[in-house]
Scaffold this motif. Structure first.
Motif, PDB file in Angstrom:
ATOM      1  N   PHE A  54     -31.822  65.091 -83.859  1.00  0.00           N
ATOM      2  CA  PHE A  54     -33.219  64.663 -83.969  1.00  0.00           C
ATOM      3  C   PHE A  54     -34.119  65.810 -84.407  1.00  0.00           C
ATOM      4  O   PHE A  54     -35.043  65.612 -85.204  1.00  0.00           O
ATOM      5  CB  PHE A  54     -33.692  64.088 -82.629  1.00  0.00           C
ATOM      6  CG  PHE A  54     -33.129  62.737 -82.330  1.00  0.00           C
ATOM      7  CD1 PHE A  54     -33.671  61.596 -82.910  1.00  0.00           C
ATOM      8  CD2 PHE A  54     -32.042  62.597 -81.497  1.00  0.00           C
ATOM      9  CE1 PHE A  54     -33.138  60.337 -82.654  1.00  0.00           C
ATOM     10  CE2 PHE A  54     -31.496  61.349 -81.224  1.00  0.00           C
ATOM     11  CZ  PHE A  54     -32.050  60.216 -81.810  1.00  0.00           C
ATOM     12  N   ALA A  55     -33.863  67.011 -83.891  1.00  0.00           N
ATOM     13  CA  ALA A  55     -34.671  68.156 -84.285  1.00  0.00           C
ATOM     14  C   ALA A  55     -34.456  68.503 -85.757  1.00  0.00           C
ATOM     15  O   ALA A  55     -35.401  68.805 -86.490  1.00  0.00           O
ATOM     16  CB  ALA A  55     -34.347  69.355 -83.402  1.00  0.00           C
ATOM     17  N   ILE A  56     -33.199  68.454 -86.201  1.00  0.00           N
ATOM     18  CA  ILE A  56     -32.893  68.789 -87.593  1.00  0.00           C
ATOM     19  C   ILE A  56     -33.313  67.655 -88.528  1.00  0.00           C
ATOM     20  O   ILE A  56     -33.734  67.896 -89.668  1.00  0.00           O
ATOM     21  CB  ILE A  56     -31.393  69.110 -87.734  1.00  0.00           C
ATOM     22  CG1 ILE A  56     -31.063  70.387 -86.941  1.00  0.00           C
ATOM     23  CG2 ILE A  56     -30.995  69.277 -89.203  1.00  0.00           C
ATOM     24  CD1 ILE A  56     -29.602  70.781 -86.964  1.00  0.00           C
ATOM     25  N   TYR A  57     -33.239  66.424 -88.054  1.00  0.00           N
ATOM     26  CA  TYR A  57     -33.606  65.253 -88.865  1.00  0.00           C
ATOM     27  C   TYR A  57     -35.064  65.311 -89.321  1.00  0.00           C
ATOM     28  O   TYR A  57     -35.421  64.788 -90.383  1.00  0.00           O
ATOM     29  CB  TYR A  57     -33.364  63.995 -88.032  1.00  0.00           C
ATOM     30  CG  TYR A  57     -33.331  62.697 -88.794  1.00  0.00           C
ATOM     31  CD1 TYR A  57     -32.476  62.494 -89.866  1.00  0.00           C
ATOM     32  CD2 TYR A  57     -34.155  61.629 -88.413  1.00  0.00           C
ATOM     33  CE1 TYR A  57     -32.438  61.284 -90.542  1.00  0.00           C
ATOM     34  CE2 TYR A  57     -34.124  60.424 -89.085  1.00  0.00           C
ATOM     35  CZ  TYR A  57     -33.260  60.251 -90.146  1.00  0.00           C
ATOM     36  OH  TYR A  57     -33.227  59.046 -90.822  1.00  0.00           O
ATOM     37  N   ILE A  58     -35.923  65.943 -88.512  1.00  0.00           N
ATOM     38  CA  ILE A  58     -37.337  66.068 -88.893  1.00  0.00           C
ATOM     39  C   ILE A  58     -37.621  67.385 -89.611  1.00  0.00           C
ATOM     40  O   ILE A  58     -38.775  67.715 -89.883  1.00  0.00           O
ATOM     41  CB  ILE A  58     -38.270  65.952 -87.668  1.00  0.00           C
ATOM     42  CG1 ILE A  58     -37.981  67.061 -86.664  1.00  0.00           C
ATOM     43  CG2 ILE A  58     -38.156  64.574 -87.026  1.00  0.00           C
ATOM     44  CD1 ILE A  58     -39.028  67.184 -85.566  1.00  0.00           C
ATOM     45  N   ALA A  94     -35.950  67.671 -66.528  1.00  0.00           N
ATOM     46  CA  ALA A  94     -36.078  69.081 -66.883  1.00  0.00           C
ATOM     47  C   ALA A  94     -35.869  69.276 -68.380  1.00  0.00           C
ATOM     48  O   ALA A  94     -36.609  70.022 -69.043  1.00  0.00           O
ATOM     49  CB  ALA A  94     -35.067  69.914 -66.092  1.00  0.00           C
ATOM     50  N   GLY A  95     -34.855  68.591 -68.948  1.00  0.00           N
ATOM     51  CA  GLY A  95     -34.618  68.679 -70.380  1.00  0.00           C
ATOM     52  C   GLY A  95     -35.792  68.154 -71.183  1.00  0.00           C
ATOM     53  O   GLY A  95     -36.235  68.780 -72.154  1.00  0.00           O
ATOM     54  N   PHE A  98     -38.730  70.738 -71.053  1.00  0.00           N
ATOM     55  CA  PHE A  98     -38.535  71.926 -71.886  1.00  0.00           C
ATOM     56  C   PHE A  98     -38.594  71.565 -73.372  1.00  0.00           C
ATOM     57  O   PHE A  98     -39.137  72.335 -74.178  1.00  0.00           O
ATOM     58  CB  PHE A  98     -37.204  72.594 -71.536  1.00  0.00           C
ATOM     59  CG  PHE A  98     -37.295  73.544 -70.382  1.00  0.00           C
ATOM     60  CD1 PHE A  98     -37.376  74.912 -70.587  1.00  0.00           C
ATOM     61  CD2 PHE A  98     -37.321  73.069 -69.085  1.00  0.00           C
ATOM     62  CE1 PHE A  98     -37.470  75.794 -69.522  1.00  0.00           C
ATOM     63  CE2 PHE A  98     -37.415  73.937 -68.006  1.00  0.00           C
ATOM     64  CZ  PHE A  98     -37.491  75.302 -68.212  1.00  0.00           C
ATOM     65  N   GLY A  99     -38.049  70.409 -73.735  1.00  0.00           N
ATOM     66  CA  GLY A  99     -38.132  69.984 -75.128  1.00  0.00           C
ATOM     67  C   GLY A  99     -39.561  69.687 -75.549  1.00  0.00           C
ATOM     68  O   GLY A  99     -39.979  70.040 -76.663  1.00  0.00           O
ATOM     69  N   ALA A 100     -40.329  69.042 -74.662  1.00  0.00           N
ATOM     70  CA  ALA A 100     -41.727  68.740 -74.974  1.00  0.00           C
ATOM     71  C   ALA A 100     -42.533  70.027 -75.141  1.00  0.00           C
ATOM     72  O   ALA A 100     -43.416  70.108 -76.008  1.00  0.00           O
ATOM     73  CB  ALA A 100     -42.329  67.870 -73.868  1.00  0.00           C
ATOM     74  N   ILE A 101     -42.212  71.035 -74.330  1.00  0.00           N
ATOM     75  CA  ILE A 101     -42.904  72.330 -74.462  1.00  0.00           C
ATOM     76  C   ILE A 101     -42.590  72.944 -75.822  1.00  0.00           C
ATOM     77  O   ILE A 101     -43.483  73.457 -76.510  1.00  0.00           O
ATOM     78  CB  ILE A 101     -42.499  73.278 -73.321  1.00  0.00           C
ATOM     79  CG1 ILE A 101     -43.048  72.761 -71.988  1.00  0.00           C
ATOM     80  CG2 ILE A 101     -43.019  74.692 -73.589  1.00  0.00           C
ATOM     81  CD1 ILE A 101     -42.557  73.533 -70.778  1.00  0.00           C
ATOM     82  N   ALA A 209     -39.234  64.265 -80.791  1.00  0.00           N
ATOM     83  CA  ALA A 209     -37.923  64.642 -81.321  1.00  0.00           C
ATOM     84  C   ALA A 209     -37.350  65.839 -80.565  1.00  0.00           C
ATOM     85  O   ALA A 209     -36.163  65.857 -80.197  1.00  0.00           O
ATOM     86  CB  ALA A 209     -38.029  64.952 -82.809  1.00  0.00           C
ATOM     87  N   PHE A 210     -38.173  66.838 -80.311  1.00  0.00           N
ATOM     88  CA  PHE A 210     -37.706  68.009 -79.571  1.00  0.00           C
ATOM     89  C   PHE A 210     -37.410  67.651 -78.114  1.00  0.00           C
ATOM     90  O   PHE A 210     -36.477  68.199 -77.512  1.00  0.00           O
ATOM     91  CB  PHE A 210     -38.734  69.142 -79.650  1.00  0.00           C
ATOM     92  CG  PHE A 210     -38.737  69.862 -80.968  1.00  0.00           C
ATOM     93  CD1 PHE A 210     -37.690  70.710 -81.312  1.00  0.00           C
ATOM     94  CD2 PHE A 210     -39.762  69.690 -81.872  1.00  0.00           C
ATOM     95  CE1 PHE A 210     -37.679  71.372 -82.529  1.00  0.00           C
ATOM     96  CE2 PHE A 210     -39.764  70.347 -83.098  1.00  0.00           C
ATOM     97  CZ  PHE A 210     -38.721  71.192 -83.430  1.00  0.00           C
ATOM     98  N   ALA A 211     -38.205  66.743 -77.547  1.00  0.00           N
ATOM     99  CA  ALA A 211     -37.954  66.302 -76.178  1.00  0.00           C
ATOM    100  C   ALA A 211     -36.607  65.590 -76.090  1.00  0.00           C
ATOM    101  O   ALA A 211     -35.827  65.805 -75.144  1.00  0.00           O
ATOM    102  CB  ALA A 211     -39.076  65.383 -75.704  1.00  0.00           C
ATOM    103  N   LEU A 212     -36.305  64.744 -77.081  1.00  0.00           N
ATOM    104  CA  LEU A 212     -35.008  64.061 -77.111  1.00  0.00           C
ATOM    105  C   LEU A 212     -33.863  65.058 -77.263  1.00  0.00           C
ATOM    106  O   LEU A 212     -32.817  64.917 -76.625  1.00  0.00           O
ATOM    107  CB  LEU A 212     -34.982  63.063 -78.270  1.00  0.00           C
ATOM    108  CG  LEU A 212     -35.607  61.694 -78.020  1.00  0.00           C
ATOM    109  CD1 LEU A 212     -35.723  60.930 -79.333  1.00  0.00           C
ATOM    110  CD2 LEU A 212     -34.782  60.902 -77.018  1.00  0.00           C
TER     111      LEU A 212
END
Length: 313
Positions: A54-58, A94-95, A98-101, A209-212
Motif C-alpha cells: 500500500f505504501a509503494i502503491y501510492i 499500535a501498528g 505508528f503508521g498514521a504518524i 495507506a501508511f497506517a495500513l
C-alpha cells in the motif's frame, strides 16, 4: 511481441523459471510437504510485504515495517499474560498509530516518506528496547496456545499461517480492487497532482495507506512472535529488504499506481524460492543479504516508470 507486452507477465514467468531450475537441480524441492512448509515459513514476510504494497502503491516507501514488527513481538509477549487474545488488538492499534504518524509527518510536515518512516521506525525500535529491557522475552506456552493456538496449528495438513495469510490477501485484494478507497489509492499512485485536482483528499489517503502498511507489519510481528513463542527488539531483523524485494519483483514499482497485492503474492513466492534455493545451493548466510540487494536493484531498474522520473537524485 515487444518487452512492453511481456513486462506485466514477468513476475509469474520468473517464478515458474525459478521453480523449474531449483526443481531440476534438487527434486526434493518439489515434494508437496516441502512446498507447503516453504509457504508457511514465508507467511510473516508475506503479511509485511502486503502492508508495504500500500505504501509503494501510492509512490511512497515504508522503512518502519521491520521495526514495527519487532516492537509488536515485544508488545504481544508483554501483553499476553494480562490481556490474552486482547493482546492482538493492542498490537494492531499500535501498528495503526505508528503508521498514521508516518503518514502525518509525510503529508503534513512534507518530509519524504523514506525519512519519516525511518524515523518512526527508530521510535518503534526504542520502545521495543524499553518494554523488553533490551533482552529477549519468552511467552508462556500454555497462555500462547490458549489465545493464539489457532494461528499456528494445522488443518488437513495445511499450517494455519497459510490460512491467515490467505484471509488477509482476500481482504486487501477486496480493499484495493472493489472499494472507492482502493481506486483512490491507484489514482494517487498514478498521478498525485491529478488526483488532488480531481477533488480527492490526497493527504488522508496517504495517511491511511501508511497506517495500513504498519498495521499489517504489526500483524506479521504478532504471527512471528506466536510462531517463535517470544519477542525481542531484533526478532524480525532481516525482513525489511526481502519485503521490499517481494513487492517490487512482484510488479509494483516504486513510482506507484501499478501492481497490487496479488502481484506481491507472486513476488513473495519468488523471494521464498530464492531463499530456499540459496540453502539448497549452500550459499553462505552472509552472502544472502547481498543477493537480495542485487535483486532489489534489478527489480527497481526493470519496473520503475521513468516517465514519472525525469531527474534521479
Amino acid at each position: 511481441m515487444s518487452f512492453h507486452d511481456i513486462k506485466p507477465h514477468l513476475p509469474w514467468i520468473t517464478l515458474l523459471v525459478l521453480v523449474a531450475i531449483v526443481g531440476v537441480s534438487h527434486p526434493n524441492f518439489l515434494k508437496p510437504a516441502n512446498l507447503v512448509s516453504m509457504v508457511a515459513d514465508i507467511m510473516p514476510l508475506f503479511i509485511m510485504a502486503l502492508g508495504m504494497t500500500f505504501a509503494i502503491y501510492i509512490g511512497g516507501i515504508d522503512l518502519s515495517a521491520q521495526s514495527v514488527a519487532n516492537m509488536t513481538t515485544v508488545i504481544a509477549t508483554v501483553a499476553l499474560p494480562g490481556l490474552g487474545l486482547g493482546a492482538a488488538l493492542v498490537c494492531v492499534l499500535a501498528g495503526l498509530l505508528f503508521g498514521a504518524i508516518s503518514g502525518f509527518v509525510t503529508t503534513r510536515l512534507l518530509v519524504p516518506s523514506f525519512v519519516s518512516t525511518l524515523a518512526v521506525g527508530g521510535v518503534a525500535y526504542s520502545l521495543a528496547q524499553y518494554l523488553s529491557g533490551q533482552r529477549a522475552l519468552y511467552m508462556d506456552a500454555g497462555l500462547r496456545d490458549a489465545s493464539f493456538g489457532w494461528m499456528i496449528g494445522q488443518s488437513f495438513g495445511i499450517p494455519h499461517e497459510i490460512f491467515v495469510g490467505g484471509v488477509l490477501l482476500l481482504l486487501t485484494w477486496f480493499l484495493q480492487s472493489r472499494t472507492v478507497f482502493g481506486r483512490a489509492l491507484k489514482a494517487v499512485g498514478a498521478g498525485e497532482l491529478a488526483a488532488a485536482a480531481s477533488g480527492l483528499h490526497v493527504g488522508r489517503i496517504k495517511i491511511a495507506a501508511f497506517a495500513l502498511s504498519a498495521m499489517l507489519a504489526a500483524v506479521a510481528g504478532l504471527l512471528f512472535s506466536v510462531k517463535l513463542s517470544g519477542g525481542s527488539p531484533t526478532l524480525a531483523n532481516g525482513f525489511l529488504l526481502p519485503a521490499i524485494v517481494a513487492v517490487l519483483v512482484g510488479g509494483t514499482p516504486l513510482t506507484g499506481g501499478v501492481g497490487g497485492v496479488v502481484n506481491t503474492l507472486i513476488g513473495t513466492l519468488i523471494v521464498a524460492v530464492i531463499r530456499t534455493s540459496m540453502l539448497y545451493f549452500e550459499v553462505d548466510a552472509t552472502m544472502q543479504q547481498m543477493v537480495f540487494g542485487i535483486i532489489l536493484i534489478v527489480a527497481i531498474a526493470s519496473t520503475i516508470d521513468r516517465s514519472k522520473m525525469r531527474i534521479v537524485k
